[in-house]
Design an enzyme around this catalytic site. Sequence first.
Site, mmCIF file in Angstrom:
data_model
loop_
_atom_site.group_PDB
_atom_site.id
_atom_site.type_symbol
_atom_site.label_atom_id
_atom_site.label_comp_id
_atom_site.label_asym_id
_atom_site.label_seq_id
_atom_site.Cartn_x
_atom_site.Cartn_y
_atom_site.Cartn_z
ATOM 1 N N THR A 70 44.561 10.960 -1.401
ATOM 2 C CA THR A 70 43.959 12.251 -1.793
ATOM 3 C C THR A 70 42.899 12.556 -0.747
ATOM 4 O OG1 THR A 70 42.208 11.150 -3.032
ATOM 5 C CG2 THR A 70 44.218 11.692 -4.266
ATOM 6 N N TYR B 10 28.478 4.972 -4.689
ATOM 7 C CA TYR B 10 29.717 5.255 -5.425
ATOM 8 C C TYR B 10 30.062 4.078 -6.345
ATOM 9 C CZ TYR B 10 34.758 6.068 -6.103
ATOM 10 O OH TYR B 10 36.021 6.258 -6.635
ATOM 11 N N LYS C 43 30.283 3.829 -10.551
ATOM 12 C CA LYS C 43 31.488 3.461 -11.307
ATOM 13 C C LYS C 43 31.212 2.237 -12.195
ATOM 14 C CE LYS C 43 34.350 6.679 -9.724
ATOM 15 N NZ LYS C 43 34.895 7.755 -10.561
HETATM 16 N N1 LIG Z 1 41.612 8.326 -4.312
HETATM 17 C C1 LIG Z 1 41.316 7.069 -4.549
HETATM 18 O O1 LIG Z 1 41.727 6.149 -3.792
HETATM 19 C C2 LIG Z 1 40.512 6.681 -5.771
HETATM 20 C C3 LIG Z 1 40.345 5.303 -6.019
HETATM 21 C C4 LIG Z 1 39.616 4.919 -7.157
HETATM 22 C C5 LIG Z 1 39.106 5.893 -7.995
HETATM 23 N N2 LIG Z 1 39.276 7.218 -7.718
HETATM 24 C C6 LIG Z 1 38.702 8.200 -8.645
HETATM 25 O O2 LIG Z 1 39.704 9.122 -9.044
HETATM 26 C C7 LIG Z 1 39.071 10.394 -9.377
HETATM 27 C C8 LIG Z 1 39.803 11.506 -8.656
HETATM 28 O O3 LIG Z 1 39.680 11.271 -7.266
HETATM 29 P P1 LIG Z 1 40.650 11.911 -6.156
HETATM 30 O O4 LIG Z 1 41.029 10.824 -5.252
HETATM 31 O O5 LIG Z 1 41.666 12.757 -6.793
HETATM 32 O O6 LIG Z 1 39.574 12.790 -5.364
HETATM 33 P P2 LIG Z 1 39.594 14.293 -4.801
HETATM 34 O O7 LIG Z 1 40.941 14.653 -4.325
HETATM 35 O O8 LIG Z 1 38.431 14.351 -3.886
HETATM 36 O O9 LIG Z 1 39.308 15.167 -6.115
HETATM 37 C C9 LIG Z 1 38.080 15.078 -6.776
HETATM 38 C C10 LIG Z 1 38.038 16.175 -7.804
HETATM 39 O O10 LIG Z 1 36.773 16.093 -8.492
HETATM 40 C C11 LIG Z 1 36.199 17.387 -8.465
HETATM 41 N N3 LIG Z 1 34.750 17.381 -8.624
HETATM 42 C C12 LIG Z 1 33.812 16.771 -7.872
HETATM 43 N N4 LIG Z 1 32.578 17.039 -8.342
HETATM 44 C C13 LIG Z 1 32.754 17.833 -9.427
HETATM 45 C C14 LIG Z 1 31.876 18.456 -10.352
HETATM 46 N N5 LIG Z 1 30.547 18.334 -10.257
HETATM 47 N N6 LIG Z 1 32.406 19.179 -11.372
HETATM 48 C C15 LIG Z 1 33.751 19.330 -11.477
HETATM 49 N N7 LIG Z 1 34.626 18.803 -10.612
HETATM 50 C C16 LIG Z 1 34.135 18.063 -9.610
HETATM 51 C C17 LIG Z 1 36.647 17.991 -7.141
HETATM 52 O O11 LIG Z 1 36.431 19.392 -7.137
HETATM 53 P P3 LIG Z 1 36.232 20.237 -5.746
HETATM 54 O O12 LIG Z 1 37.612 20.500 -5.219
HETATM 55 O O13 LIG Z 1 35.519 21.475 -6.220
HETATM 56 O O14 LIG Z 1 35.412 19.387 -4.832
HETATM 57 C C18 LIG Z 1 38.103 17.580 -7.177
HETATM 58 O O15 LIG Z 1 38.834 18.431 -8.027
HETATM 59 C C19 LIG Z 1 37.603 10.246 -8.986
HETATM 60 O O16 LIG Z 1 36.822 9.960 -10.120
HETATM 61 C C20 LIG Z 1 37.600 9.056 -8.037
HETATM 62 O O17 LIG Z 1 36.362 8.390 -8.006
HETATM 63 C C21 LIG Z 1 39.982 7.636 -6.626
#
Ligand SMILES: NC(=O)c1ccc[n+]([C@@H]2O[C@H](COP(=O)([O-])OP(=O)(O)OC[C@H]3O[C@@H](n4cnc5c(N)ncnc54)[C@H](OP(=O)(O)O)[C@@H]3O)[C@@H](O)[C@H]2O)c1
Length: 230
Positions: free
Chosen positions: A188, A155, A159
């Site tokens: 999330t 991961y 990034k």
């Molecule tokens: N949460 C954190 O602490 C955190 C920290 C740093 C960065 N981020 C980044 O923030 C972003 C959003 O994360 P989140 O925390 O909101 O995660 P999340 O709740 O797991 O949501 C991830 C989203 O990405 C979608 N997704 C995954 N693979 C995909 C694909 N091939 N095509 C289209 N959609 C896809 C998922 O769809 P499905 O529902 O179909 O799986 C879901 O809608 C990510 O890039 C993550 O790396 C998050």
Amino acid sequence: MKTVLITGANKGIGREVARQLTAKGFHVFVGARNAKAGRKAAEEIAKQGGKATFLEIDVANNDSVTSAAGEFSEMADHLDVLVNNAGIIVDGDDAILEISDDLLQKTLATNTLGALRVTRAFAPLLRKSKAPRVINVSSGGGQLTGGADGWAPAYCISKTALNGVTMQLAAALPKFTVNSVCPGWVRTDMGGENASRSVEEGADTIVWLASEAPQDLTGKFLRDRKEIPW
Ligand SMILES: NC(=O)c1ccc[n+]([C@@H]2O[C@H](COP(=O)([O-])OP(=O)(O)OC[C@H]3O[C@@H](n4cnc5c(N)ncnc54)[C@H](OP(=O)(O)O)[C@@H]3O)[C@@H](O)[C@H]2O)c1
């Protein structure tokens, strides 16, 4: 009306960005690979007032991305903001030497190549905007400054590479703003319930970059609306 496409907007940070930008008057395209979840999210967001339209898009699949760009262009003639938010984390605290090629490739295909692929497919529509913006949702886990701590290496590598994509796009597209954002540790499905930030806090810098940040702010990595080191 300003238009924005957010990938992975059926839940989590992406959905909250979609909700806030709809409230700000954008026509929001709620990108999701799961049609049922994406349509439901778009309907719920639109119920609060504003314009939210579901767009089926699997960022890991080139045909899906190309079809999505075609479908989008039947509904809107330009794209102002692209938020490359979709992301996966499929490794835990595995040691770097334990990661399989498959796991790394799967992670890169979504988190890194996915963002580049969507930007490439939507670039002709972004070029029709007066002030095109691309926001890549990255992570502090991808920072090289300060070194790595062994957590989720596939991961984190994806990034770091996404940040490279941001820099390359910013150089290649001087009329665009292209930035990476770390949302912080957010509650999330990915971040888990013990994370320190709400989705509202996680969405804040992304929404600011989409709507208010200066158009000459480009090629940066940001958290809490401030530049952070790569
Ligand atoms: N949460 C954190 O602490 C955190 C920290 C740093 C960065 N981020 C980044 O923030 C972003 C959003 O994360 P989140 O925390 O909101 O995660 P999340 O709740 O797991 O949501 C991830 C989203 O990405 C979608 N997704 C995954 N693979 C995909 C694909 N091939 N095509 C289209 N959609 C896809 C998922 O769809 P499905 O529902 O179909 O799986 C879901 O809608 C990510 O890039 C993550 O790396 C998050």
